[in-house]
Design an enzyme around this catalytic site. Structure first.
Site: not given
Ligand code: AMP
Length: 285
Positions: A31, A37, A149, A153, A176, A186
């Site tokens: 979120g 995203h 990014k 992962q 980005v 975030s």
């Protein structure tokens, strides 16, 4: 757009779409959505009939003392962004919905998760792989889109898909950046103006490496030295690590070639930031 809070309702929605023969693209997030995203959502829309976004701040991937409690949240704005981006369903479960209080099965990876961020965040990737495996089982996507990014992962998820035979195609989308080069995150909102200025050194150091590589320098030790010096001299930053690795296996390379990753992590103030470049691949801004 459907907003779904329970595992049962999400599975039922997915079953409905599958019965109609529609393919599903999936973008898992925590979120506080930004353009990074949303670029993944665009990519998923191009690759599948319907896009599902999950918004879940996953407690098992935070270590004790990390920022779980203060992790930024903006659910209302996130839903607006998803709606505007043409998302078909948003899965927003509460932690109790995702984890039984006595949950005791986790996904552990034994090689790639021991390096880079895994060294300073032991257990982090176990939490990531466990939640992603659970989400894959709930959403059963044809394609899942992750961002470069978080390059480590992405490599770990690719490995999990292979080793646990998930029927999912992984798409890794470009990184980005803000107009000034800062990798969107975030966590950037934790930064004070001074810290943000300092944080620009991360992308600047990686750009210096990219430009050295493109003029023929390929010795990884030399390039790591250049990144290290730039971080220190321009920002007073001593990074947690600087890694020159193969993008899939994450094994260190001695000579950097097209497709290899230069990745780093650094703590600025109280905020831990990561950034990377993939040689021969453009970032977006
Ligand atoms: P997060 O919400 O931070 O867990 O990230 C969810 C997904 O968005 C992950 O696949 C991230 O790699 C991806 N993502 C986050 N920031 C960016 C960015 N600046 N560019 C591209 N993808 C990103």
């Amino acid at each position: 757009m459907e907003v779904v809070k329970t595992v049962g309702a999400m599975k039922a929605w997915v079953a409905g779409r599958k019965a109609e023969g529609r393919s599903l693209g999936f973008v898992p997030t925590m979120g506080c959505l930004h353009r990074g995203h949303l670029s993944l959502v665009d990519r998923a829309r191009a690759l599948a009939d319907d896009v599902v976004v999950s918004i879940f701040v996953n407690p098992t991937q935070f270590l004790p003392g990390e920022d779980l409690d203060r992790y930024p949240r903006s659910p209302r704005q996130d839903l607006e962004s998803c709606r505007a981006a043409g998302v078909a369903a948003v899965f927003m479960p509460e932690p109790e919905e995702m984890y039984a209080t006595d949950a005791s099965v986790f996904v552990d990876e034994a090689a790639l998760s021991a390096t880079m961020c895994g060294r300073t965040r032991p257990g982090h990737f176990r939490g990531v792989l466990t939640i992603v495996a659970k989400l894959f089982n709930i959403v059963r996507p044809d394609t899942a889109v992750f961002g470069r990014k978080d390059a480590q992962q992405a490599a770990l998820i690719q490995r999990m898909i292979r080793d646990l035979n998930f029927d999912v195609r992984l798409e890794v989308a470009p990184l980005v950046r803000e107009a000034d080069g800062l990798a969107m995150s975030s966590r950037n909102r934790y930064l004070s103006p001074d810290e943000r200025k300092k944080a620009l050194t991360l992308s600047a150091a990686l750009e210096a490496a990219r430009s050295a590589w493109s003029t023929g320098k390929s010795d990884a030790r030399e390039i790591r030295g250049l990144v290290k010096r730039t971080l220190l001299e321009k920002g007073g930053i001593v990074p947690e690590y600087i890694a020159c690795v193969d993008a899939e296996s994450l094994t260190p390379v001695a000579r950097l070639a097209k497709g290899d990753l230069i990745a780093l992590a650094a703590v600025i103030g109280r905020t831990r930031l990561i950034d990377n470049i993939r040689l021969g691949e453009e970032d977006l801004s």
